[in-house]
Scaffold this motif. Structure first.
Motif, PDB file in Angstrom:
ATOM      1  N   ILE A   6       0.806  -1.344  -0.082  1.00  0.00           N
ATOM      2  CA  ILE A   6       0.196   0.222   0.125  1.00  0.00           C
ATOM      3  C   ILE A   6       1.065   1.619   0.045  1.00  0.00           C
ATOM      4  O   ILE A   6       1.825   1.583   0.747  1.00  0.00           O
ATOM      5  CB  ILE A   6      -1.201   0.082   1.160  1.00  0.00           C
ATOM      6  CG1 ILE A   6      -2.013  -1.144   1.097  1.00  0.00           C
ATOM      7  CG2 ILE A   6      -2.100   1.410   0.772  1.00  0.00           C
ATOM      8  CD1 ILE A   6      -2.323  -1.700   2.471  1.00  0.00           C
ATOM      9  N   VAL A   7       0.245   2.057  -0.853  1.00  0.00           N
ATOM     10  CA  VAL A   7       1.750   3.641  -0.740  1.00  0.00           C
ATOM     11  C   VAL A   7       0.874   4.741  -0.140  1.00  0.00           C
ATOM     12  O   VAL A   7      -0.319   4.737  -0.479  1.00  0.00           O
ATOM     13  CB  VAL A   7       1.979   3.806  -2.753  1.00  0.00           C
ATOM     14  CG1 VAL A   7       2.263   5.408  -2.796  1.00  0.00           C
ATOM     15  CG2 VAL A   7       2.004   3.027  -3.045  1.00  0.00           C
ATOM     16  N   MET A  36     -10.332   3.427  -1.083  1.00  0.00           N
ATOM     17  CA  MET A  36     -10.106   4.597  -1.990  1.00  0.00           C
ATOM     18  C   MET A  36     -10.740   5.435  -2.854  1.00  0.00           C
ATOM     19  O   MET A  36     -11.048   6.939  -2.703  1.00  0.00           O
ATOM     20  CB  MET A  36      -8.499   4.048  -2.835  1.00  0.00           C
ATOM     21  CG  MET A  36      -7.208   3.308  -2.441  1.00  0.00           C
ATOM     22  SD  MET A  36      -6.641   2.297  -3.820  1.00  0.00           S
ATOM     23  CE  MET A  36      -6.303   4.223  -3.936  1.00  0.00           C
ATOM     24  N   ARG A  37     -11.947   4.446  -2.913  1.00  0.00           N
ATOM     25  CA  ARG A  37     -13.095   5.434  -4.060  1.00  0.00           C
ATOM     26  C   ARG A  37     -13.716   5.721  -2.958  1.00  0.00           C
ATOM     27  O   ARG A  37     -14.367   6.631  -3.257  1.00  0.00           O
ATOM     28  CB  ARG A  37     -14.321   4.110  -4.851  1.00  0.00           C
ATOM     29  CG  ARG A  37     -13.537   3.496  -5.805  1.00  0.00           C
ATOM     30  CD  ARG A  37     -14.462   1.935  -6.173  1.00  0.00           C
ATOM     31  NE  ARG A  37     -13.817   1.647  -7.744  1.00  0.00           N
ATOM     32  CZ  ARG A  37     -13.543   0.203  -7.710  1.00  0.00           C
ATOM     33  NH1 ARG A  37     -14.312  -0.649  -6.975  1.00  0.00           N
ATOM     34  NH2 ARG A  37     -13.262  -0.030  -8.249  1.00  0.00           N
ATOM     35  N   LEU A  43     -10.628   5.272   8.763  1.00  0.00           N
ATOM     36  CA  LEU A  43      -9.764   3.877   9.161  1.00  0.00           C
ATOM     37  C   LEU A  43      -9.419   2.271   8.731  1.00  0.00           C
ATOM     38  O   LEU A  43     -10.720   2.318   8.756  1.00  0.00           O
ATOM     39  CB  LEU A  43      -9.417   3.856  10.777  1.00  0.00           C
ATOM     40  CG  LEU A  43      -8.465   4.968  11.458  1.00  0.00           C
ATOM     41  CD1 LEU A  43      -8.377   4.401  12.684  1.00  0.00           C
ATOM     42  CD2 LEU A  43      -7.270   5.424  10.607  1.00  0.00           C
ATOM     43  N   VAL A  44      -8.485   2.600   7.664  1.00  0.00           N
ATOM     44  CA  VAL A  44      -8.448   1.035   7.323  1.00  0.00           C
ATOM     45  C   VAL A  44      -7.329   0.148   8.299  1.00  0.00           C
ATOM     46  O   VAL A  44      -6.353   0.524   8.161  1.00  0.00           O
ATOM     47  CB  VAL A  44      -7.647   0.870   6.391  1.00  0.00           C
ATOM     48  CG1 VAL A  44      -7.759  -0.386   5.161  1.00  0.00           C
ATOM     49  CG2 VAL A  44      -8.551   1.690   5.023  1.00  0.00           C
ATOM     50  N   ASN A  61      -8.677   8.125   2.767  1.00  0.00           N
ATOM     51  CA  ASN A  61      -8.267   9.026   1.676  1.00  0.00           C
ATOM     52  C   ASN A  61      -6.498   9.491   1.384  1.00  0.00           C
ATOM     53  O   ASN A  61      -6.018  10.026   0.804  1.00  0.00           O
ATOM     54  CB  ASN A  61      -8.942  10.115   2.210  1.00  0.00           C
ATOM     55  CG  ASN A  61      -8.596  11.028   3.510  1.00  0.00           C
ATOM     56  OD1 ASN A  61      -7.772   9.940   4.914  1.00  0.00           O
ATOM     57  ND2 ASN A  61      -8.266  12.159   4.095  1.00  0.00           N
ATOM     58  N   LEU A  62      -6.277   8.070   2.634  1.00  0.00           N
ATOM     59  CA  LEU A  62      -4.188   9.257   1.946  1.00  0.00           C
ATOM     60  C   LEU A  62      -3.635   7.992   0.492  1.00  0.00           C
ATOM     61  O   LEU A  62      -2.553   7.467   0.672  1.00  0.00           O
ATOM     62  CB  LEU A  62      -3.645   9.007   3.559  1.00  0.00           C
ATOM     63  CG  LEU A  62      -4.083   9.970   4.129  1.00  0.00           C
ATOM     64  CD1 LEU A  62      -3.328  10.032   5.618  1.00  0.00           C
ATOM     65  CD2 LEU A  62      -3.606  10.968   4.017  1.00  0.00           C
ATOM     66  N   ILE A  63      -4.151   6.849   1.197  1.00  0.00           N
ATOM     67  CA  ILE A  63      -3.857   5.789   0.312  1.00  0.00           C
ATOM     68  C   ILE A  63      -3.781   5.684  -1.485  1.00  0.00           C
ATOM     69  O   ILE A  63      -4.900   6.183  -1.844  1.00  0.00           O
ATOM     70  CB  ILE A  63      -5.028   4.531   0.442  1.00  0.00           C
ATOM     71  CG1 ILE A  63      -5.160   3.917   2.043  1.00  0.00           C
ATOM     72  CG2 ILE A  63      -4.401   3.432  -0.156  1.00  0.00           C
ATOM     73  CD1 ILE A  63      -5.652   2.478   2.145  1.00  0.00           C
TER      74      ILE A  63
END
Length: 91
Positions: A6-7, A36-37, A43-44, A61-63
């Motif tokens: 994961i980036v 992401m969508r 949190l994930v 939202n940061l992925i």
């Protein structure tokens, strides 16, 4: 064993977790894509099958990107983790 990389925004190295089964890797991939969508800052939470004490939580939202690779044996078929290593190896 499957590795999910994961980036995140503004972080140069990927976060990696492993899954033993193909179905579990695909399920996690779909969970991350959904986060992401949605664009939500929910949190994930991720755990790792290889190192059960490894836990990480990231804001959806940061992925920026997610990648799934199959590992066999002790090596990742000559590949290092991450997206850019695959591009460099193809040249």
């Amino acid at each position: 064993m499957f590795t999910i990389d994961i980036v995140l925004q503004d972080i140069p190295l990927p976060i990696s977790v492993q899954r033993k089964e193909s179905e579990a890797a695909e399920s996690l991939y779909q969970q991350i894509v959904q986060a992401m969508r949605s664009g939500s800052s929910d949190l994930v939470e991720l755990t790792c099958d290889k190192d059960e004490e490894k836990k990480v939580a990231v804001k959806g939202n940061l992925i920026c990107a997610v990648n799934v690779n199959k590992k066999s044996g002790g090596m990742a078929e000559g590949r290092v983790p991450g997206f850019f290593a695959a591009t460099a190896a193809d040249q």
